[in-house]
Design a protein around this motif. Sequence first.
Motif, PDB file in Angstrom:
ATOM      1  N   GLY A  79       0.831  -1.211   0.000  1.00  6.88           N
ATOM      2  CA  GLY A  79       0.000   0.000   0.000  1.00  6.88           C
ATOM      3  C   GLY A  79       0.857   1.249   0.000  1.00  6.88           C
ATOM      4  O   GLY A  79       0.570   2.222  -0.706  1.00  6.88           O
ATOM      5  N   ALA A  80       1.924   1.209   0.821  1.00  6.98           N
ATOM      6  CA  ALA A  80       2.829   2.362   0.896  1.00  6.98           C
ATOM      7  C   ALA A  80       3.527   2.579  -0.449  1.00  6.98           C
ATOM      8  O   ALA A  80       3.696   3.722  -0.902  1.00  6.98           O
ATOM      9  CB  ALA A  80       3.858   2.147   1.998  1.00  6.98           C
ATOM     10  N   LEU A  81       3.899   1.475  -1.082  1.00  7.17           N
ATOM     11  CA  LEU A  81       4.569   1.574  -2.389  1.00  7.17           C
ATOM     12  C   LEU A  81       3.618   2.170  -3.437  1.00  7.17           C
ATOM     13  O   LEU A  81       4.039   2.949  -4.302  1.00  7.17           O
ATOM     14  CB  LEU A  81       5.059   0.189  -2.818  1.00  7.17           C
ATOM     15  CG  LEU A  81       6.095   0.147  -3.926  1.00  7.17           C
ATOM     16  CD1 LEU A  81       7.337   0.949  -3.561  1.00  7.17           C
ATOM     17  CD2 LEU A  81       6.489  -1.292  -4.228  1.00  7.17           C
ATOM     18  N   LEU A  82       2.352   1.809  -3.325  1.00  4.05           N
ATOM     19  CA  LEU A  82       1.336   2.354  -4.228  1.00  4.05           C
ATOM     20  C   LEU A  82       1.222   3.871  -4.039  1.00  4.05           C
ATOM     21  O   LEU A  82       1.193   4.636  -5.020  1.00  4.05           O
ATOM     22  CB  LEU A  82      -0.016   1.685  -3.937  1.00  4.05           C
ATOM     23  CG  LEU A  82      -1.160   1.951  -4.908  1.00  4.05           C
ATOM     24  CD1 LEU A  82      -0.827   1.417  -6.290  1.00  4.05           C
ATOM     25  CD2 LEU A  82      -2.449   1.316  -4.405  1.00  4.05           C
ATOM     26  N   ILE A  83       1.198   4.316  -2.781  1.00  6.78           N
ATOM     27  CA  ILE A  83       1.106   5.757  -2.496  1.00  6.78           C
ATOM     28  C   ILE A  83       2.346   6.483  -3.004  1.00  6.78           C
ATOM     29  O   ILE A  83       2.247   7.524  -3.664  1.00  6.78           O
ATOM     30  CB  ILE A  83       0.928   6.016  -0.973  1.00  6.78           C
ATOM     31  CG1 ILE A  83      -0.438   5.508  -0.510  1.00  6.78           C
ATOM     32  CG2 ILE A  83       1.067   7.499  -0.640  1.00  6.78           C
ATOM     33  CD1 ILE A  83      -0.641   5.584   0.997  1.00  6.78           C
ATOM     34  N   VAL A  84       3.513   5.923  -2.696  1.00  2.00           N
ATOM     35  CA  VAL A  84       4.776   6.564  -3.106  1.00  2.00           C
ATOM     36  C   VAL A  84       4.834   6.685  -4.636  1.00  2.00           C
ATOM     37  O   VAL A  84       5.192   7.744  -5.175  1.00  2.00           O
ATOM     38  CB  VAL A  84       5.981   5.757  -2.557  1.00  2.00           C
ATOM     39  CG1 VAL A  84       7.280   6.163  -3.225  1.00  2.00           C
ATOM     40  CG2 VAL A  84       6.096   5.961  -1.042  1.00  2.00           C
ATOM     41  N   SER A  85       4.431   5.626  -5.328  1.00  7.27           N
ATOM     42  CA  SER A  85       4.450   5.664  -6.802  1.00  7.27           C
ATOM     43  C   SER A  85       3.475   6.713  -7.323  1.00  7.27           C
ATOM     44  O   SER A  85       3.796   7.467  -8.259  1.00  7.27           O
ATOM     45  CB  SER A  85       4.060   4.297  -7.385  1.00  7.27           C
ATOM     46  OG  SER A  85       4.850   3.288  -6.827  1.00  7.27           O
ATOM     47  N   ALA A  86       2.284   6.756  -6.722  1.00  8.52           N
ATOM     48  CA  ALA A  86       1.277   7.732  -7.167  1.00  8.52           C
ATOM     49  C   ALA A  86       1.764   9.159  -6.907  1.00  8.52           C
ATOM     50  O   ALA A  86       1.628  10.032  -7.773  1.00  8.52           O
ATOM     51  CB  ALA A  86      -0.040   7.477  -6.444  1.00  8.52           C
ATOM     52  N   LEU A  87       2.358   9.388  -5.733  1.00 11.87           N
ATOM     53  CA  LEU A  87       2.854  10.737  -5.406  1.00 11.87           C
ATOM     54  C   LEU A  87       3.958  11.157  -6.367  1.00 11.87           C
ATOM     55  O   LEU A  87       3.969  12.289  -6.861  1.00 11.87           O
ATOM     56  CB  LEU A  87       3.379  10.789  -3.962  1.00 11.87           C
ATOM     57  CG  LEU A  87       2.326  10.749  -2.845  1.00 11.87           C
ATOM     58  CD1 LEU A  87       3.004  10.729  -1.478  1.00 11.87           C
ATOM     59  CD2 LEU A  87       1.387  11.938  -2.935  1.00 11.87           C
ATOM     60  N   LEU A  88       4.879  10.241  -6.644  1.00 13.14           N
ATOM     61  CA  LEU A  88       5.981  10.579  -7.554  1.00 13.14           C
ATOM     62  C   LEU A  88       5.451  10.912  -8.948  1.00 13.14           C
ATOM     63  O   LEU A  88       5.969  11.807  -9.622  1.00 13.14           O
ATOM     64  CB  LEU A  88       6.982   9.415  -7.618  1.00 13.14           C
ATOM     65  CG  LEU A  88       7.890   9.265  -6.392  1.00 13.14           C
ATOM     66  CD1 LEU A  88       8.646   7.933  -6.446  1.00 13.14           C
ATOM     67  CD2 LEU A  88       8.890  10.416  -6.300  1.00 13.14           C
ATOM     68  N   THR A  89       4.404  10.192  -9.371  1.00 13.04           N
ATOM     69  CA  THR A  89       3.806  10.472 -10.682  1.00 13.04           C
ATOM     70  C   THR A  89       3.186  11.868 -10.700  1.00 13.04           C
ATOM     71  O   THR A  89       3.364  12.631 -11.650  1.00 13.04           O
ATOM     72  CB  THR A  89       2.728   9.404 -11.002  1.00 13.04           C
ATOM     73  OG1 THR A  89       3.318   8.115 -10.854  1.00 13.04           O
ATOM     74  CG2 THR A  89       2.191   9.554 -12.405  1.00 13.04           C
ATOM     75  N   VAL A  90       2.476  12.198  -9.614  1.00 14.32           N
ATOM     76  CA  VAL A  90       1.862  13.534  -9.517  1.00 14.32           C
ATOM     77  C   VAL A  90       2.946  14.613  -9.483  1.00 14.32           C
ATOM     78  O   VAL A  90       2.839  15.644 -10.165  1.00 14.32           O
ATOM     79  CB  VAL A  90       0.962  13.622  -8.257  1.00 14.32           C
ATOM     80  CG1 VAL A  90       0.498  15.051  -8.009  1.00 14.32           C
ATOM     81  CG2 VAL A  90      -0.240  12.700  -8.401  1.00 14.32           C
ATOM     82  N   PHE A  91       4.020  14.370  -8.714  1.00  9.64           N
ATOM     83  CA  PHE A  91       5.115  15.351  -8.626  1.00  9.64           C
ATOM     84  C   PHE A  91       5.743  15.563 -10.012  1.00  9.64           C
ATOM     85  O   PHE A  91       6.046  16.698 -10.396  1.00  9.64           O
ATOM     86  CB  PHE A  91       6.208  14.895  -7.654  1.00  9.64           C
ATOM     87  CG  PHE A  91       5.747  14.774  -6.216  1.00  9.64           C
ATOM     88  CD1 PHE A  91       4.612  15.430  -5.765  1.00  9.64           C
ATOM     89  CD2 PHE A  91       6.462  13.997  -5.307  1.00  9.64           C
ATOM     90  CE1 PHE A  91       4.185  15.321  -4.450  1.00  9.64           C
ATOM     91  CE2 PHE A  91       6.045  13.877  -3.989  1.00  9.64           C
ATOM     92  CZ  PHE A  91       4.906  14.537  -3.555  1.00  9.64           C
ATOM     93  N   CYS A  92       5.931  14.472 -10.734  1.00 11.21           N
ATOM     94  CA  CYS A  92       6.512  14.584 -12.083  1.00 11.21           C
ATOM     95  C   CYS A  92       5.602  15.426 -12.976  1.00 11.21           C
ATOM     96  O   CYS A  92       6.077  16.280 -13.738  1.00 11.21           O
ATOM     97  CB  CYS A  92       6.702  13.195 -12.715  1.00 11.21           C
ATOM     98  SG  CYS A  92       8.149  12.333 -12.089  1.00 11.21           S
ATOM     99  N   GLY A  93       4.293  15.203 -12.864  1.00 12.41           N
ATOM    100  CA  GLY A  93       3.328  15.971 -13.660  1.00 12.41           C
ATOM    101  C   GLY A  93       3.402  17.455 -13.333  1.00 12.41           C
ATOM    102  O   GLY A  93       3.406  18.304 -14.232  1.00 12.41           O
ATOM    103  N   ALA A  94       3.483  17.775 -12.024  1.00 10.20           N
ATOM    104  CA  ALA A  94       3.547  19.187 -11.603  1.00 10.20           C
ATOM    105  C   ALA A  94       4.838  19.833 -12.091  1.00 10.20           C
ATOM    106  O   ALA A  94       4.834  20.973 -12.584  1.00 10.20           O
ATOM    107  CB  ALA A  94       3.455  19.276 -10.086  1.00 10.20           C
ATOM    108  N   LEU A  95       5.953  19.108 -11.969  1.00  3.86           N
ATOM    109  CA  LEU A  95       7.249  19.648 -12.406  1.00  3.86           C
ATOM    110  C   LEU A  95       7.259  19.869 -13.916  1.00  3.86           C
ATOM    111  O   LEU A  95       7.760  20.884 -14.413  1.00  3.86           O
ATOM    112  CB  LEU A  95       8.375  18.693 -11.996  1.00  3.86           C
ATOM    113  CG  LEU A  95       8.713  18.671 -10.509  1.00  3.86           C
ATOM    114  CD1 LEU A  95       9.520  17.432 -10.151  1.00  3.86           C
ATOM    115  CD2 LEU A  95       9.479  19.921 -10.109  1.00  3.86           C
ATOM    116  N   LEU A  96       6.690  18.900 -14.625  1.00  4.71           N
ATOM    117  CA  LEU A  96       6.636  18.991 -16.086  1.00  4.71           C
ATOM    118  C   LEU A  96       5.787  20.201 -16.507  1.00  4.71           C
ATOM    119  O   LEU A  96       6.152  20.940 -17.431  1.00  4.71           O
ATOM    120  CB  LEU A  96       6.034  17.695 -16.644  1.00  4.71           C
ATOM    121  CG  LEU A  96       6.488  17.249 -18.020  1.00  4.71           C
ATOM    122  CD1 LEU A  96       7.995  17.084 -18.072  1.00  4.71           C
ATOM    123  CD2 LEU A  96       5.806  15.935 -18.400  1.00  4.71           C
ATOM    124  N   SER A  97       4.680  20.382 -15.796  1.00  7.16           N
ATOM    125  CA  SER A  97       3.790  21.514 -16.095  1.00  7.16           C
ATOM    126  C   SER A  97       4.522  22.844 -15.862  1.00  7.16           C
ATOM    127  O   SER A  97       4.422  23.770 -16.667  1.00  7.16           O
ATOM    128  CB  SER A  97       2.547  21.404 -15.205  1.00  7.16           C
ATOM    129  OG  SER A  97       2.028  22.659 -14.899  1.00  7.16           O
TER     130      SER A  97
END
Lengths: 144, 139
Positions: A79-97
């Motif tokens: 579950g923690a790995l799922l959250i960490v992966s989701a957060l990193l994906t969101v962070f990448c999206g924000a940085l890319l934006s």
Amino acid sequence: MAAYALKSTFGPASLLRVVLAGLFIYAGAGKAWDPAAFASGIANYRITPWIITAGIAIYLPWLEILAGVGLLFPRFRSGALLIVSALLTVFCGALLSAWMRGLDIHCGCFGAGGTGIAPALIRNLVLLAACAFVWSRSRSGPVS
Amino acid sequence: MRVFIPALRQAVFLMLLAAVPSIAAALLHPSRPDPSRIPQVEAAAVKSWTKRFVWVDARPPAEFQRDAIPGALSLSEDDWDRSIDAFADAWEPGVPVVVYCGGGDCGASESVARRLKREAGVADIFVLRGGFDAWRHTR
């Protein structure tokens, strides 16, 4: 014999998991220490309205800390790995934006300040790859 | 899918658990962000904005005359009635506004920004974190 047992249970995936846990606990603690500064960091991205930004600045640090701690416990690992992966994906999206809009901002990854956009994006992509590796090395899919 | 559902269940549990310290922080943390305040932005970030925006200098006019951010409009609480027309001429709806005052905790930028939001209907409005001093140091 003991060395063999340690080697067989604590492989590269476990090491990466501990590194991810440490990074997320450290990042979350830095933000939880001064949520007002973190809120300013999020406001720099100009993605969310201030009321949502303030909520994110309060909640996200604790989610990072708990996800980091969860990575260390077998019961919450996947579950923690799922959250960490989701957060990193969101962070990448924000940085890319931010990068696409030409914003010159600190990433806010560890609270106030931090690195620029490009190094943060590369670091997050490397961490996402680490997450993928940890998922793939779990014996029966994400649940280990 | 069979292995994904327990992971999802654990994730939801951790997310709910994170709400507990978050609520405590929202109520008790000395440095909690106030949703009713005007958002702050950093000088370096504003300098990279490519779209048009308006700088508003909330310091007293005498300080504005001495030194100010190029292109900024002077609009302090003391001089409001005289300067608001110049602001109305320079600003159009949809254009962001960044208000600054002298330094870290001067407070004038926050009150001018609140007034601009309330009376002039400026929706996209920010306060410069660290004020004019911060802007000078990021030149």
